[in-house]
Design an enzyme around this catalytic site. Structure first.
Site, PDB file in Angstrom:
ATOM      1  N   VAL A 221       3.779   5.373   4.483  1.00  0.00           N
ATOM      2  CA  VAL A 221       2.361   4.748   4.702  1.00  0.00           C
ATOM      3  C   VAL A 221       2.926   3.357   6.127  1.00  0.00           C
ATOM      4  O   VAL A 221       3.918   3.101   5.900  1.00  0.00           O
ATOM      5  CB  VAL A 221       1.957   4.274   3.588  1.00  0.00           C
TER       6      VAL A 221
ATOM      7  N   GLN B  71      18.074   7.869   0.821  1.00  0.00           N
ATOM      8  CA  GLN B  71      17.744   7.866  -0.158  1.00  0.00           C
ATOM      9  C   GLN B  71      16.873   9.503  -1.019  1.00  0.00           C
ATOM     10  O   GLN B  71      17.267   9.246  -1.821  1.00  0.00           O
ATOM     11  CB  GLN B  71      16.528   6.089  -0.154  1.00  0.00           C
TER      12      GLN B  71
ATOM     13  N   ASP C 169      12.789   6.289   2.903  1.00  0.00           N
ATOM     14  CA  ASP C 169      14.255   5.447   2.168  1.00  0.00           C
ATOM     15  C   ASP C 169      14.332   7.788   2.178  1.00  0.00           C
ATOM     16  O   ASP C 169      14.686   7.296   1.553  1.00  0.00           O
ATOM     17  CB  ASP C 169      14.327   5.253   1.264  1.00  0.00           C
TER      18      ASP C 169
ATOM     19  N   ASP D 221       0.953  -1.340   0.190  1.00  0.00           N
ATOM     20  CA  ASP D 221       0.038   0.206  -0.247  1.00  0.00           C
ATOM     21  C   ASP D 221       0.445   1.042   0.138  1.00  0.00           C
ATOM     22  O   ASP D 221       0.097   2.382  -0.618  1.00  0.00           O
ATOM     23  CB  ASP D 221      -0.751   0.192   1.206  1.00  0.00           C
ATOM     24  N   GLY D 222       2.424   1.221  -0.022  1.00  0.00           N
ATOM     25  CA  GLY D 222       2.960   2.695   0.623  1.00  0.00           C
ATOM     26  C   GLY D 222       2.597   3.031  -1.221  1.00  0.00           C
ATOM     27  O   GLY D 222       3.448   4.362  -1.556  1.00  0.00           O
ATOM     28  N   HIS D 223       3.636   1.891  -1.727  1.00  0.00           N
ATOM     29  CA  HIS D 223       3.745   2.366  -3.001  1.00  0.00           C
ATOM     30  C   HIS D 223       2.920   2.686  -3.950  1.00  0.00           C
ATOM     31  O   HIS D 223       2.478   3.795  -4.437  1.00  0.00           O
ATOM     32  CB  HIS D 223       3.670   1.168  -3.982  1.00  0.00           C
TER      33      HIS D 223
HETATM   34  O1  PAF Z   1      13.550   2.373  -3.081  1.00  0.00           O
HETATM   35  C1  PAF Z   1      13.784   1.307  -3.848  1.00  0.00           C
HETATM   36  O2  PAF Z   1      12.401   0.804  -3.647  1.00  0.00           O
HETATM   37  C2  PAF Z   1      14.787   1.579  -4.784  1.00  0.00           C
HETATM   38  O3  PAF Z   1      15.544   1.961  -3.791  1.00  0.00           O
HETATM   39  C3  PAF Z   1      14.602   2.451  -6.040  1.00  0.00           C
HETATM   40  C4  PAF Z   1      14.750   3.356  -5.611  1.00  0.00           C
HETATM   41  C5  PAF Z   1      13.741   1.744  -6.676  1.00  0.00           C
HETATM   42  C6  PAF Z   1      15.846   2.234  -6.719  1.00  0.00           C
HETATM   43  O4  PAF Z   1      16.219   1.355  -7.340  1.00  0.00           O
END
Ligand code: PAF
Length: 287
Positions: free
Chosen positions: A185, A162, A159, A43-45
């Site tokens: 989420v 990131q 992340d 669900d986060g995606h």
């Molecule tokens: O966060 C992720 O799922 C990965 O690090 C990403 C940003 C898709 C890069 O592979």
């Protein structure tokens, strides 16, 4: 590529197919919002996909388990790959395009070029424990941006380092992408959604929300004026006593990720990484 929104997403697995679909969007004057993922969608995606829908006329999702961001001892081979369920979820969200390259498409034979990141990528957080990680992420995300030429790209705040690295890279390299971070989420008990949560045993899953609870309590105490170093140290002890092996629990500047000693140095972000059994969890919140 049809513009009928009830259709399944177009799936591109090589660069000519990707370009054909993207060129059709561009020719129609349509903006593109990209959600980079490694699949195993939760669900986060899907929250990222919905944010992308708000920000772009067309939504593209990349699914690529990127080998260069895994160290040899990490879980690249066993990383969950759930194509059928991912496709069904993205079709339900009416995603326009899925970019699903193979490893040889992304890293052709003789591949010899990488993006090197500094600043937030060398903050002594994830980079201390996963020294290979940001080189792999920056290179693959840089490639995704060049391949897809999105107007906007949406990343989760879970992340957090990131997100800061990718934001800096897009700005520094003039990639012309507006990088948007979306709030994490969470499950009802506060655990941040993650594709790696499936690795947790029931007993570990029961303990895992202590990470979020500790960050919340730490943030409350910091806002009340308590000493940063003392409160953060107490939070680390609580996490360890709950059964985690703590990699770090830190208060950092929310943009530069440099250490802070007071909320006046802020905006401040609390960031944690800890291992329980074989699973490593990361999380963060704003103070
Ligand atoms: O966060 C992720 O799922 C990965 O690090 C990403 C940003 C898709 C890069 O592979």
């Amino acid at each position: 590529m049809s513009s009928d929104p009830s259709r399944d997403p177009a799936v591109a697995r090589d660069l000519p197919a990707l370009r054909e679909t993207l060129n059709a969007f561009r020719a129609a004057g349509e903006s593109v919002a990209l959600v980079p993922t490694m699949g195993a969608l939760h669900d986060g995606h899907l929250a990222l996909v919905r944010e992308a829908r708000r920000r772009g006329k067309r939504v593209a999702v990349s699914i690529f388990v990127n080998p260069t961001q895994f160290a040899p001892h990490e879980d690249f081979d066993s990383y969950p790959r759930t194509w059928d369920s991912d496709l069904a979820k993205l079709a339900a969200e009416k995603v326009d395009l899925i970019w699903n390259p193979g490893v040889k498409t992304m890293y052709p034979d003789g591949f010899a070029s990488r993006i090197v990141t500094e600043g937030p990528a060398v903050a002594d957080l994830e980079d201390r424990f996963r020294p290979h990680f940001f080189g792999g992420v920056a290179t693959v995300v840089g490639k995704l941006f060049i391949q897809c030429r999105p107007d906007v790209a949406v990343f989760g705040e879970k992340d957090y380092q990131q997100l800061r690295v990718v934001t800096r890279m897009a700005r520094d390299l003039d990639l012309g992408v507006d990088v948007v971070g979306l709030a994490t989420v969470r499950e009802n008990d506060g655990l941040a959604m993650s594709s790696r949560n499936v690795y947790l045993t029931p007993a570990q899953r029961a303990v895992a929300p202590v990470l979020h609870r500790t960050m919340q309590d730490t943030a409350t105490r910091l806002r009340a004026g308590e000493d940063v170093a003392a409160v953060v140290a107490a939070g680390g002890t609580r996490i360890t006593e709950a059964g985690f092996a703590l990699d770090y629990f830190e208060a950092r500047h929310a943009e530069t990720l440099q250490p802070v000693t007071s909320l006046q140095d802020g905006p401040v972000r609390l960031l944690v990484a800890a291992r329980i059994g074989a699973t490593r969890l990361i999380d963060n919140i704003g103070v």
